[in-house]
Design an enzyme around this catalytic site. Structure first.
Site, PDB file in Angstrom:
ATOM      1  N   LYS A 120       0.860  -1.185   0.000  1.00  0.00           N
ATOM      2  CA  LYS A 120       0.000   0.000   0.000  1.00  0.00           C
ATOM      3  C   LYS A 120       0.889   1.226   0.000  1.00  0.00           C
ATOM      4  O   LYS A 120       2.017   1.184   0.503  1.00  0.00           O
ATOM      5  CB  LYS A 120      -0.876   0.019   1.261  1.00  0.00           C
ATOM      6  CG  LYS A 120      -2.147   0.820   1.080  1.00  0.00           C
ATOM      7  CD  LYS A 120      -3.137  -0.011   0.305  1.00  0.00           C
ATOM      8  CE  LYS A 120      -4.496   0.620   0.194  1.00  0.00           C
ATOM      9  NZ  LYS A 120      -5.466  -0.417  -0.243  1.00  0.00           N
TER      10      LYS A 120
HETATM   11  N1  GLU Z   1      -6.893  -0.045  -3.645  1.00  0.00           N
HETATM   12  C1  GLU Z   1      -7.669  -1.208  -3.988  1.00  0.00           C
HETATM   13  C2  GLU Z   1      -7.796  -2.115  -2.786  1.00  0.00           C
HETATM   14  O1  GLU Z   1      -7.688  -1.708  -1.666  1.00  0.00           O
HETATM   15  C3  GLU Z   1      -7.155  -1.896  -5.231  1.00  0.00           C
HETATM   16  C4  GLU Z   1      -5.762  -2.411  -5.172  1.00  0.00           C
HETATM   17  C5  GLU Z   1      -5.242  -2.895  -6.512  1.00  0.00           C
HETATM   18  O2  GLU Z   1      -6.012  -2.959  -7.461  1.00  0.00           O
HETATM   19  O3  GLU Z   1      -4.060  -3.205  -6.565  1.00  0.00           O
HETATM   20  O4  GLU Z   1      -8.096  -3.268  -2.915  1.00  0.00           O
END
Ligand code: GLU
Length: 430
Positions: A120
């Site tokens: 993240k």
């Molecule tokens: N931000 C989204 C999540 O929390 C998508 C993450 C992604 O597609 O890599 O799942």
């Protein structure tokens, strides 16, 4: 306290100390104990493998003002393949929050079986206060700060709170300028013109609603005509509303930061969407009542979908919830305390790490298409998404029945087990 337990005490890991990280680790510890997880493996999974904190200068449009901005990128697990996870732009994001979200991404990827570990990113800034030029400068500079961490084989960002397709396009462009050729696979959730996948934008919301029929069976509601309230009308909430309507459920309320629109006979999602495209906020929408945003949690509905931000279902408002089914679109919308209270009342919660995994699933499809330079049709993407989501739900539900646990615990068991198995067979180097 025995020495091993003391080593694992969170007070020895102050760098990540925060409400969200402690919740993520608390959840993990509870389930690890339930599974009798090998303590050596458990200890490796409690902390991210790599965490980067940067600060950089950001020049406002006024030109005289240079602000120091903090940015983060946390890679929780590199065992399974490249790491994967979104980047959020938010005024209060910190290292602990990003570390917690990276851990949840690990479980999420493992639950749907996509070959990534969790990551993240975050930039502590309020994107709503930025001009388009400012947003672009922040994005490009943050990308430069983490440029050696990301790449199609190492770590692949995506959108999250406060970021969108355009931000991903700038990230892809910055990375590509740096290496000297176009690298679409460095990021997902980018515009289709740059190698983004069709149906990625809708994927998280659509994925949530693909689970409605199976979950309805469990709690005995009829998905057709089921009343749905949605907290949030951004990339997740809006497309969840569209999907709910397509499935003939009745969306009675949606909210954003301005408030909520409510009509017990059902709102027109398309009309509300058009209104927001033209007016930015729901406030002023003429064809429904306008109520306080927090009121959506207390509405008399069958299904509640928190699809905006974390910690919105808490001990103080959990008793007001009348829905029989909660489908978590946001990450960590329910506090541990509220989770316990709702479970005791028999409310079925499809946890975030299962419910909103449609986003990362189509991100995986996007990455596969970019790497192979071979693009799928919308029907192919949607059919494969449906297959993966419904299978994941069935598998998690079976674990819940076999182990006599709730869906969140079952989802964690599935995710942790897969990761632990991989760690065991890889062994320890050197
Ligand atoms: N931000 C989204 C999540 O929390 C998508 C993450 C992604 O597609 O890599 O799942």
């Amino acid at each position: 306290m025995d020495p091993k337990a003391m080593e694992n005490d969170q007070s020895t890991r102050p760098e990540y100390d925060s409400q969200m990280y402690n919740e993520a680790v608390g959840q993990f510890n509870r389930v690890a104990a339930l599974m009798n997880l090998d303590e050596n493996i458990a200890d490796r999974l409690r902390v991210p493998q790599k965490a980067t904190v940067v600060s950089f200068p950001f020049r406002h449009d006024t030109y005289t003002e240079v602000e120091t901005i903090f940015g983060y990128r946390v890679q929780h697990l590199t065992t399974m393949g490249p790491t994967k996870g979104g980047i959020r732009f938010a005024p209060d994001v910190d290292l602990g929050e990003v570390a917690a979200l990276a851990m949840w991404m690990t479980w999420k990827c493992a639950i749907v079986g996509v070959p990534f570990g969790g990551a993240k990113g975050g930039v502590r800034i309020n994107p709503m206060e930025l001009s388009r030029a400012e947003l672009q400068r922040v994005t490009r500079r943050y990308t430069m700060e983490i440029i050696n961490l990301i790449g199609p084989e190492t770590d692949i960002p995506a959108p999250d709170l406060g970021t969108n397709e355009q931000v991903m396009a700038w990230l892809m462009d910055t990375y590509s300028q740096h290496v000297g050729h176009a690298v679409p696979a460095v990021v997902t959730g980018k515009p289709p013109a740059l190698g983004g996948s069709v149906a990625r934008r809708e994927a998280t919301g659509r994925g949530l609603m693909f689970l409605l029929p199976q979950a309805s069976n469990v709690v005995d509601i009829n998905p057709e005509g089921a009343t749905v309230a949605i907290h949030g009308f951004g990339n997740v909430g809006r497309f969840a509303a569209v999907a709910a309507e397509q499935m003939k459920a009745k969306v009675v309320a949606v909210s954003d930061i301005s408030g909520a629109i409510y009509d017990p006979d059902g709102i027109s999602v398309a009309a509300a969407g058009k209104w927001v495209d033209e007016n930015r906020y729901l406030e002023g929408y003429p064809d429904a009542d306008f109520i306080d945003g927090d009121k959506v949690f207390a509405l008399d509905v069958d299904v509640m979908v928190p699809a905006a931000i974390q910690n919105v279902i808490r001990a103080d408002n959990a008793p007001d919830i009348k829905a029989k089914l909660i489908i978590e679109g946001a990450n960590n919308p329910t506090t541990l305390e509220a989770d316990d209270m709702l479970r005791e009342r028999g409310v079925l919660i499809i946890p975030d790490i299962l419910a909103n995994a449609g986003g990362v699933t189509v991100s995986y499809f996007e990455w596969v298409q970019d790497v192979q330079k071979y693009f799928w049709t919308e029907n192919e993407v949607v059919a494969r998404l449906r297959e993966i989501m419904t299978r994941a739900f069935d598998e998690v539900h079976s674990i819940a029945i076999a182990e006599e646990v709730d869906l969140r615990t079952a989802a964690l068991i599935k995710g942790i087990r897969r990761v632990a198995d991989a760690k065991l067979v890889r062994g320890v180097f050197p």
